[in-house]
Design a protein around this motif. Structure first.
Motif, PDB file in Angstrom:
ATOM      1  N   GLN A 136     -12.764   6.071  -0.729  1.00 47.07           N
ATOM      2  CA  GLN A 136     -11.795   5.015  -0.447  1.00 47.07           C
ATOM      3  C   GLN A 136     -10.428   5.604  -0.083  1.00 47.07           C
ATOM      4  OE1 GLN A 136     -12.250   1.810  -0.206  1.00 47.07           O
ATOM      5  NE2 GLN A 136     -14.372   1.694  -0.924  1.00 47.07           N
ATOM      6  N   ILE A 137     -10.030   6.675  -0.778  1.00 51.66           N
ATOM      7  CA  ILE A 137      -8.744   7.314  -0.486  1.00 51.66           C
ATOM      8  C   ILE A 137      -8.752   7.930   0.905  1.00 51.66           C
ATOM      9  CG2 ILE A 137      -7.233   9.237  -1.132  1.00 51.66           C
ATOM     10  CD1 ILE A 137      -7.984   8.704  -4.035  1.00 51.66           C
ATOM     11  N   GLN A 138      -9.839   8.571   1.258  1.00 52.13           N
ATOM     12  CA  GLN A 138      -9.945   9.179   2.579  1.00 52.13           C
ATOM     13  C   GLN A 138      -9.922   8.124   3.674  1.00 52.13           C
ATOM     14  OE1 GLN A 138     -13.558  11.436   2.149  1.00 52.13           O
ATOM     15  NE2 GLN A 138     -12.516  13.230   1.257  1.00 52.13           N
ATOM     16  N   ALA A 139     -10.443   6.923   3.367  1.00 52.79           N
ATOM     17  CA  ALA A 139     -10.489   5.841   4.366  1.00 52.79           C
ATOM     18  C   ALA A 139      -9.160   5.103   4.475  1.00 52.79           C
ATOM     19  CB  ALA A 139     -11.608   4.852   4.025  1.00 52.79           C
ATOM     20  N   ASP A 140      -8.427   4.999   3.363  1.00 49.46           N
ATOM     21  CA  ASP A 140      -7.160   4.253   3.357  1.00 49.46           C
ATOM     22  C   ASP A 140      -6.166   4.987   2.467  1.00 49.46           C
ATOM     23  OD1 ASP A 140      -5.122   2.465   3.508  1.00 49.46           O
ATOM     24  OD2 ASP A 140      -6.145   0.821   2.474  1.00 49.46           O
ATOM     25  N   SER A 141      -5.267   5.739   3.077  1.00 47.54           N
ATOM     26  CA  SER A 141      -4.302   6.537   2.312  1.00 47.54           C
ATOM     27  C   SER A 141      -3.248   5.678   1.619  1.00 47.54           C
ATOM     28  CB  SER A 141      -3.599   7.541   3.235  1.00 47.54           C
ATOM     29  OG  SER A 141      -2.885   6.848   4.267  1.00 47.54           O
ATOM     30  N   LEU A 194      -3.653   3.465  -0.496  1.00 46.19           N
ATOM     31  CA  LEU A 194      -3.989   3.293  -1.904  1.00 46.19           C
ATOM     32  C   LEU A 194      -3.220   4.280  -2.774  1.00 46.19           C
ATOM     33  CD1 LEU A 194      -7.863   2.852  -1.568  1.00 46.19           C
ATOM     34  CD2 LEU A 194      -6.185   1.070  -2.041  1.00 46.19           C
ATOM     35  N   VAL A 195      -3.018   5.489  -2.266  1.00 44.35           N
ATOM     36  CA  VAL A 195      -2.314   6.517  -3.027  1.00 44.35           C
ATOM     37  C   VAL A 195      -0.865   6.107  -3.242  1.00 44.35           C
ATOM     38  CG1 VAL A 195      -1.594   8.923  -3.056  1.00 44.35           C
ATOM     39  CG2 VAL A 195      -3.826   8.301  -2.127  1.00 44.35           C
ATOM     40  N   TYR A 196      -0.217   5.607  -2.190  1.00 43.55           N
ATOM     41  CA  TYR A 196       1.183   5.231  -2.289  1.00 43.55           C
ATOM     42  C   TYR A 196       1.390   4.069  -3.257  1.00 43.55           C
ATOM     43  CZ  TYR A 196       1.901   8.140   1.843  1.00 43.55           C
ATOM     44  OH  TYR A 196       1.956   9.194   2.716  1.00 43.55           O
ATOM     45  N   GLN A 197       0.393   3.209  -3.378  1.00 44.12           N
ATOM     46  CA  GLN A 197       0.512   2.040  -4.239  1.00 44.12           C
ATOM     47  C   GLN A 197       0.314   2.373  -5.712  1.00 44.12           C
ATOM     48  OE1 GLN A 197      -1.900  -1.284  -2.911  1.00 44.12           O
ATOM     49  NE2 GLN A 197      -1.547  -0.812  -0.773  1.00 44.12           N
TER      50      GLN A 197
END
Length: 439
Positions: free
Chosen positions: A283-288, A290-293
């Protein structure tokens, strides 16, 4: 911006006839500074400028002398050239017509008599004796104008006039909203009570007319539409019934996104299962985003300790962020552990980390080994640090010559540990690649 009714009455009391006959200029200035704080001086100055322009409100020469002095006091000890009311005072010194229009063409609605002008000139001149401050406004108003020495303030007036040139032409033609309409046929004495009530209406409360500008409006004609095929035409709808259409899906995350965010939050607090880690990494690789949130610099150490694989992927996504230095700083400051070294080791082989970060992290590892009191834990940390440093050296992540002295001292100190001896031999082999023996 206007004075309150209480503040205005206090100011008018300072300018009353009884007060000006008994108090000298120094006492008047002290009373003003005790009554009005520095932050209130500009509002008081605005009121004084209006009072000076309306002789019905301040009819006596000693009152106008006192008002001029207080206007100068609002920004004491700054020079008059830095006083925001300096240009106004400079205009009062200019020759005026009977209608109150200065030689520069500005209308102030008032003129000063010879005593008032002479006093203002003395006040404006730098490095002039201040003997007149020992006198009361009543005494100054009673002086013979010819007995007052008028200093040369030509350069000061030139400086103040130049500041007026910076004002736009539109503002220059503006006038005060308060216009005198005297009844020249009436013969009556000045009524202080009536003047005080008039000043209260003009200068205190909300939406006071003294602060409203009376100036020509800036005409902004609508730009003409060009006659061409692709010109956008302005439409004026005639139907008055309108309804707002709201997009109910806007800013709403999907259920799947919500589950991922929950899992990401859990990852900073506890270790996830292998299956959950693999899913979250995808999921992180698909949508970065998520990390910032979910991952902040303060939460990064917990994520590293609980789920180093996820922390590594998160840092990979953050490498292009402007805040990456804050995340690396958090990584340096956290306690040395197997998981933190695993994350750093993975990062060094995947991306080019700043050399300052690597140096700080190595120093932190060595200091942690030195400061650990428990012998068993110290031995374990030393072995981990030696394996980590060997990996950095073999992968040519660090320049050996930059860290050789620090690492060799570390190895000598813990020479009884096998991994430290191996690291020392590796350093010597790097220094002597041809097999020569070091002295």
């Amino acid at each position: 911006m206007a004075l309150s009714t209480k503040e205005l009455n206090t100011l008018l009391t300072l300018l009353s006839e009884d007060s000006l006959k008994s108090s000298n200029m120094e006492q008047l200035g002290s009373s003003f500074h005790r009554t009005f704080m520095r932050s209130d001086h500009f509002r008081a100055g605005m009121a004084l400028t209006v009072l000076l322009q309306e002789k019905d409100l301040l009819p006596l020469t000693m009152q106008r002398v006192a008002a001029i002095f207080l206007l100068h006091e609002t920004h004491k000890p700054e020079p008059l050239s830095s006083n925001p009311f300096g240009p106004f005072l400079a205009e009062l010194l200019q020759p005026h017509s009977e209608e109150g229009v200065s030689s520069a063409g500005h209308s102030l609605g008032c003129t000063l008599d010879q005593v008032e002008k002479a006093f203002l000139a003395q006040l404006a001149a730098p490095n002039q004796p201040r003997d007149f401050l020992k006198r009361t406004p009543f005494q100054i108003a009673s002086m013979d104008p010819t007995s007052i020495q008028t200093p040369d303030i030509t350069s000061l007036l030139t400086t103040l006039q130049s500041s007026l040139r910076q004002i736009s032409e539109k503002d220059k033609v503006g006038r005060n909203c308060i216009l005198s309409d005297p009844d020249i046929t009436a013969t009556h004495q000045h009524d202080p009570t009536s003047a005080s009530q008039t000043a209260e209406v003009l200068l205190s409360g909300a939406d006071v007319p003294s602060l409203e500008p009376f100036e020509p409006g800036l005409i902004r004609p609508a730009p003409p539409l060009h006659l061409c095929a692709d010109e956008v035409t302005w439409l004026n709808p005639t139907d008055g019934q309108y309804s707002i259409q709201w997009d109910i899906n806007m800013c709403n995350s999907s259920v799947a996104d919500a589950d991922v965010l929950k899992m990401m939050t859990r990852a900073t607090a506890e270790a996830l299962s292998t299956q959950e880690q693999e899913s979250l990494v995808k999921q992180i690789q698909a949508d970065s985003k998520l990390v910032y949130q979910c991952v902040t610099p303060s939460k990064l150490p917990n994520l590293v300790e609980n789920n180093p694989l996820i922390a590594y992927e998160a840092l990979l996504q953050l490498m292009s962020s402007s805040q990456i230095s804050e995340y690396l700083q958090a990584l340096v400051k956290m306690e040395m552990s197997l998981h933190s070294m695993e994350v750093v080791n993975r990062l060094t082989t995947a991306v080019d980390l700043p050399s300052e970060f690597i140096h700080l992290y190595i120093t932190n590892c060595i200091q942690t080994c030195h400061n650990t009191k428990d012998k068993f834990m110290k031995s374990r940390l030393v072995r981990l640090a030696c394996v980590f440093l060997q990996s950095l050296i073999r992968n040519k992540i660090i320049k050996v010559e930059e860290h050789s002295v620090e690492i060799q001292q570390f190895c000598v100190e813990f020479s009884q540990i096998k991994e430290a001896t191996s690291l020392f031999k590796l350093l010597k082999n790097m220094e002597n690649p041809d097999g020569g023996k070091s002295p």
